[in-house]
Design a protein around this motif. Sequence first.
Motif, PDB file in Angstrom:
ATOM      1  N   LEU A  14     -25.001 -26.569  -6.643  1.00 60.40           N
ATOM      2  CA  LEU A  14     -26.236 -24.916  -7.383  1.00 60.40           C
ATOM      3  C   LEU A  14     -24.789 -24.106  -7.576  1.00 60.40           C
ATOM      4  O   LEU A  14     -25.102 -23.464  -8.580  1.00 60.40           O
ATOM      5  N   HIS A  15     -24.203 -23.544  -6.776  1.00 59.84           N
ATOM      6  CA  HIS A  15     -23.209 -22.590  -7.377  1.00 59.84           C
ATOM      7  C   HIS A  15     -22.017 -23.356  -8.447  1.00 59.84           C
ATOM      8  O   HIS A  15     -22.073 -22.335  -9.371  1.00 59.84           O
ATOM      9  N   GLU A 146     -33.324 -24.025 -12.281  1.00 61.37           N
ATOM     10  CA  GLU A 146     -33.724 -25.577 -12.639  1.00 61.37           C
ATOM     11  C   GLU A 146     -32.384 -26.570 -11.322  1.00 61.37           C
ATOM     12  O   GLU A 146     -32.846 -27.432 -10.482  1.00 61.37           O
ATOM     13  N   PHE A 147     -31.803 -25.904 -10.619  1.00 64.41           N
ATOM     14  CA  PHE A 147     -30.826 -26.358  -9.754  1.00 64.41           C
ATOM     15  C   PHE A 147     -30.983 -25.512  -8.444  1.00 64.41           C
ATOM     16  O   PHE A 147     -30.535 -26.327  -7.190  1.00 64.41           O
ATOM     17  N   ALA A 157     -32.290 -17.561 -12.237  1.00 63.44           N
ATOM     18  CA  ALA A 157     -32.127 -18.139 -13.978  1.00 63.44           C
ATOM     19  C   ALA A 157     -31.306 -16.107 -14.708  1.00 63.44           C
ATOM     20  O   ALA A 157     -30.921 -16.311 -15.513  1.00 63.44           O
ATOM     21  N   SER A 158     -31.219 -15.158 -13.962  1.00 61.48           N
ATOM     22  CA  SER A 158     -30.233 -14.473 -13.729  1.00 61.48           C
ATOM     23  C   SER A 158     -28.599 -14.484 -14.149  1.00 61.48           C
ATOM     24  O   SER A 158     -28.181 -13.183 -14.915  1.00 61.48           O
ATOM     25  N   PHE A 219     -35.267 -31.721 -14.506  1.00 60.71           N
ATOM     26  CA  PHE A 219     -35.089 -32.927 -15.184  1.00 60.71           C
ATOM     27  C   PHE A 219     -34.995 -33.786 -15.128  1.00 60.71           C
ATOM     28  O   PHE A 219     -36.022 -35.211 -15.575  1.00 60.71           O
ATOM     29  N   ARG A 220     -34.505 -34.508 -14.171  1.00 64.98           N
ATOM     30  CA  ARG A 220     -34.624 -35.682 -13.474  1.00 64.98           C
ATOM     31  C   ARG A 220     -35.682 -36.791 -12.931  1.00 64.98           C
ATOM     32  O   ARG A 220     -35.862 -37.396 -13.014  1.00 64.98           O
TER      33      ARG A 220
END
Length: 445
Positions: A14-15, A146-147, A157-158, A219-220
């Motif tokens: 994520l990071h 999306e993660f 998203a920022s 997406f996956r």
Amino acid sequence: MTSPTNPPVDRRSLHRAFLASLSGTSLEWYDFTAYSAAAALVFPRLFFPAADPLTGTLLAFSTYAVGYVSRPLGGVVFGRLGDVIGRKQVLVLTLVLIGVATFLIGALPTYATIGIAAPILLVLLRFAQGVGVGGEWGGAVLLSSEFGDPKRRGFWASAAQVGPPAGNLLSNGVLAGLTAALSDAAFLSWGWRVTFLLSGVLVAFGLWIRLKLEDTPVFRAIQDAGDRSETPIKDIFRTERRGLLTAVLSRIGPDVAYALFTVFVLSYGTTHGFSRGQVLAATLIGAVLQLGLIPLAGALSDRINRRGLYAVAAAGAAVWPFVFFPAISGGSFPLLVLGVVVGLALHSLMYGPQAAFIIEQFSPRLRYTGSSLGYTIAGVFGGALAPLAFTALNGHYASWLPVALYVLVACLLTLAGLALGRDPRPAEDEAYLAGAVTPRATPAA
């Protein structure tokens, strides 16, 4: 529960996704800010020599606009690919395209060396930059959001939205340092090129981060569900036209406001009593504050109504130019700094929630295409035209008032877009991640 092929995302991934998104858009805006500054300070003399300084500035800003006009092509090509083959692969391609084009601008001979070929090549490289940027933004937003948790999409998203002030800060910081260290002759001879050539460092770092990532869990999950669209552009215009209109209108006001306080202010300030170094310093201070304000605004929009926060900031941005221009008319540097900082703070309150708001207007299977098209189309009518319009209006009327009215109209369009939009629907992502989506039937042609 989650699908076996789409386990929960670990914090490290994520990071890393956040950093990959941030680094790509930082490069994008490093390149664009370097170009916009050069269009105001350097290109009129080196690539568009003319007896009339206004004509040279207009021509230089025209090449600035080319980088926006070419964005829809990138949005169409790369946006479609992002919904078909995945976010990660497309983001590697766009990063390379932007970086190579910017590096070559730094190595480009001037008009005095190769004549008319110089501005032609400059326009072509600017066009290539724009194509890459057209596919970069939508993917960068999706990569980080999306993660992350769909309920905290405003913050995640920022990451992509911090790119403009980060790129602005890096680019103008390099320009300010070169301006202070070099004579005007040395800066015009070779100093300005350093800013563009340094983009190679950002490209290498961005690629290193992105190549280590898998594609996004969403997406996956779409792939696993067999729900990818094979014709995402057609599907957007057939089923999600309102979302596209919302995305376009919601971006115009922020784009125009940003162009005023980071692009037009450079030429306006240097012809109204301020030195080049003072104007660059004001934009740098504003950019530093934006680094914190944008993610803060994104996070705040997860806690309160996203559209409401966006709308309040758009209303403030509509009014602020009517305060800003009279305030700096006396040549006060502190008032210049205050004016730019407030203008960019209002932009931050719009820009922080913007990425999440735009992608939320589209279904997950069409997000890359829809958000890329919205971003790039708005860029043509917002960021591309604004510096040209500002320069032409101020030159023709010898007044700041038409410029302020232009910003007012742009922000009113954004308010209309916000009224059309929809609120977040995190359940859409959660359904894919839980393996609960049944592939839809393909509509008849």
